[in-house]
Design a protein around this motif. Structure first.
Motif, PDB file in Angstrom:
ATOM      1  N   ALA A  73      79.765  39.246  90.730  1.00 45.17           N
ATOM      2  CA  ALA A  73      80.700  39.796  89.744  1.00 45.17           C
ATOM      3  C   ALA A  73      80.018  40.855  88.882  1.00 45.17           C
ATOM      4  O   ALA A  73      80.617  41.888  88.567  1.00 45.17           O
ATOM      5  CB  ALA A  73      81.270  38.675  88.877  1.00 45.17           C
ATOM      6  N   THR A  74      78.769  40.614  88.497  1.00 44.79           N
ATOM      7  CA  THR A  74      78.021  41.587  87.703  1.00 44.79           C
ATOM      8  C   THR A  74      77.747  42.837  88.524  1.00 44.79           C
ATOM      9  O   THR A  74      77.883  43.959  88.026  1.00 44.79           O
ATOM     10  CB  THR A  74      76.710  40.970  87.195  1.00 44.79           C
ATOM     11  OG1 THR A  74      77.029  39.832  86.391  1.00 44.79           O
ATOM     12  CG2 THR A  74      75.902  41.962  86.365  1.00 44.79           C
ATOM     13  N   LEU A  75      77.365  42.663  89.782  1.00 46.55           N
ATOM     14  CA  LEU A  75      77.138  43.810  90.662  1.00 46.55           C
ATOM     15  C   LEU A  75      78.406  44.646  90.787  1.00 46.55           C
ATOM     16  O   LEU A  75      78.361  45.875  90.684  1.00 46.55           O
ATOM     17  CB  LEU A  75      76.674  43.347  92.039  1.00 46.55           C
ATOM     18  CG  LEU A  75      75.276  42.760  92.119  1.00 46.55           C
ATOM     19  CD1 LEU A  75      75.022  42.191  93.516  1.00 46.55           C
ATOM     20  CD2 LEU A  75      74.229  43.800  91.762  1.00 46.55           C
ATOM     21  N   ASP A  76      79.536  43.994  91.007  1.00 45.08           N
ATOM     22  CA  ASP A  76      80.804  44.706  91.145  1.00 45.08           C
ATOM     23  C   ASP A  76      81.186  45.434  89.855  1.00 45.08           C
ATOM     24  O   ASP A  76      81.642  46.571  89.891  1.00 45.08           O
ATOM     25  CB  ASP A  76      81.928  43.749  91.534  1.00 45.08           C
ATOM     26  CG  ASP A  76      81.834  43.290  92.979  1.00 45.08           C
ATOM     27  OD1 ASP A  76      81.028  43.857  93.753  1.00 45.08           O
ATOM     28  OD2 ASP A  76      82.567  42.345  93.339  1.00 45.08           O
ATOM     29  N   ALA A  77      80.990  44.797  88.725  1.00 42.45           N
ATOM     30  CA  ALA A  77      81.354  45.386  87.434  1.00 42.45           C
ATOM     31  C   ALA A  77      80.488  46.588  87.073  1.00 42.45           C
ATOM     32  O   ALA A  77      80.882  47.398  86.231  1.00 42.45           O
ATOM     33  CB  ALA A  77      81.258  44.326  86.333  1.00 42.45           C
ATOM     34  N   MET A 136      74.968  49.197  91.812  1.00 43.64           N
ATOM     35  CA  MET A 136      73.850  48.304  91.503  1.00 43.64           C
ATOM     36  C   MET A 136      73.471  47.446  92.696  1.00 43.64           C
ATOM     37  O   MET A 136      72.606  46.595  92.608  1.00 43.64           O
ATOM     38  CB  MET A 136      74.213  47.388  90.327  1.00 43.64           C
ATOM     39  CG  MET A 136      74.293  48.094  89.012  1.00 43.64           C
ATOM     40  SD  MET A 136      72.651  48.580  88.466  1.00 43.64           S
ATOM     41  CE  MET A 136      73.058  49.935  87.407  1.00 43.64           C
ATOM     42  N   GLU A 137      74.118  47.680  93.812  1.00 44.24           N
ATOM     43  CA  GLU A 137      73.880  46.881  95.003  1.00 44.24           C
ATOM     44  C   GLU A 137      72.484  47.130  95.577  1.00 44.24           C
ATOM     45  O   GLU A 137      71.932  48.225  95.448  1.00 44.24           O
ATOM     46  CB  GLU A 137      74.950  47.189  96.048  1.00 44.24           C
ATOM     47  CG  GLU A 137      76.330  46.816  95.565  1.00 44.24           C
ATOM     48  CD  GLU A 137      77.436  47.427  96.395  1.00 44.24           C
ATOM     49  OE1 GLU A 137      78.478  46.776  96.486  1.00 44.24           O
ATOM     50  OE2 GLU A 137      77.264  48.534  96.928  1.00 44.24           O
ATOM     51  N   GLU A 138      71.955  46.109  96.186  1.00 43.87           N
ATOM     52  CA  GLU A 138      70.632  46.179  96.812  1.00 43.87           C
ATOM     53  C   GLU A 138      70.547  47.395  97.725  1.00 43.87           C
ATOM     54  O   GLU A 138      71.448  47.667  98.497  1.00 43.87           O
ATOM     55  CB  GLU A 138      70.379  44.900  97.628  1.00 43.87           C
ATOM     56  CG  GLU A 138      68.954  44.737  98.080  1.00 43.87           C
ATOM     57  CD  GLU A 138      67.996  44.443  96.938  1.00 43.87           C
ATOM     58  OE1 GLU A 138      66.889  44.985  96.956  1.00 43.87           O
ATOM     59  OE2 GLU A 138      68.379  43.672  96.036  1.00 43.87           O
ATOM     60  N   GLY A 139      69.464  48.143  97.603  1.00 43.75           N
ATOM     61  CA  GLY A 139      69.253  49.311  98.442  1.00 43.75           C
ATOM     62  C   GLY A 139      69.942  50.566  97.953  1.00 43.75           C
ATOM     63  O   GLY A 139      69.778  51.627  98.540  1.00 43.75           O
ATOM     64  N   ILE A 160      70.752  45.199  84.538  1.00 44.15           N
ATOM     65  CA  ILE A 160      71.531  43.972  84.758  1.00 44.15           C
ATOM     66  C   ILE A 160      70.684  42.761  85.140  1.00 44.15           C
ATOM     67  O   ILE A 160      71.222  41.731  85.519  1.00 44.15           O
ATOM     68  CB  ILE A 160      72.651  44.186  85.799  1.00 44.15           C
ATOM     69  CG1 ILE A 160      72.081  44.595  87.161  1.00 44.15           C
ATOM     70  CG2 ILE A 160      73.667  45.201  85.298  1.00 44.15           C
ATOM     71  CD1 ILE A 160      73.134  44.649  88.256  1.00 44.15           C
ATOM     72  N   GLY A 161      69.372  42.888  85.052  1.00 45.70           N
ATOM     73  CA  GLY A 161      68.514  41.737  85.313  1.00 45.70           C
ATOM     74  C   GLY A 161      68.041  41.638  86.749  1.00 45.70           C
ATOM     75  O   GLY A 161      68.401  42.435  87.605  1.00 45.70           O
TER      76      GLY A 161
END
Length: 147
Positions: free
Chosen positions: A59-63, A38-41, A52-53
């Motif tokens: 933490a949300t990105l990692d999860a 979900m990381e940018e790019g 995820i908004g």
């Protein structure tokens, strides 16, 4: 990578019988056009926003970035995707493949030149991508899943 103990999720309810204590781990993973990060790019912006908004914290990105959650207990994995996918960036799959290899999980990756996003059996007639079902069956056989 997480160790296997930290990757376990808490029980959602008290087990009623032995069925509730059985493992929910699948025997294999077969992924098409997987959303790995979900990381940018790394993902189609609309998909990220819907899942995820617009402003997720770290933490949300990692999860929700599966390559960061890989453990040695993950099942053998078969992945197929197309390089011309305009919704999910195929390059992010390399992170997942590398993480699986790092912990010794068998993984097979097929990246087809064409096929777009969400190709299926009917959308790939007369293209190399049409071979994916046969490749998956051969892989399943090599893992003893067809015996």
């Amino acid at each position: 990578m997480r160790d296997s103990a930290s990757a376990r999720r808490p029980t959602d309810y008290e087990p009623v019988d032995e069925t509730d204590t059985a493992s929910a781990r699948p025997d294999i993973l077969a992924l098409v056009d997987p959303v790995i990060s979900m990381e940018e790019g790394s993902i189609h912006p609309q998909s990220r926003e819907e899942l995820i908004g617009t402003t997720p914290d770290d933490a949300t990105l990692d999860a929700h970035s599966i390559y960061k959650l890989v453990t040695a207990e993950m099942p053998p994995t078969f992945i197929f995707e197309a390089n011309d996918d305009d919704a999910v960036i195929p390059e992010s799959t390399f992170r997942f493949v590398a993480a699986l290899k790092e912990v010794g999980v068998p993984v097979e990756l097929h990246q087809f030149e064409q096929g777009g996003h969400g190709f299926s059996l009917r959308m790939v007639r007369d293209m190399p991508t049409e071979a994916w079902p046969e490749l998956l069956v051969e892989w399943l056989g090599s893992k003893g899943m067809l015996d």
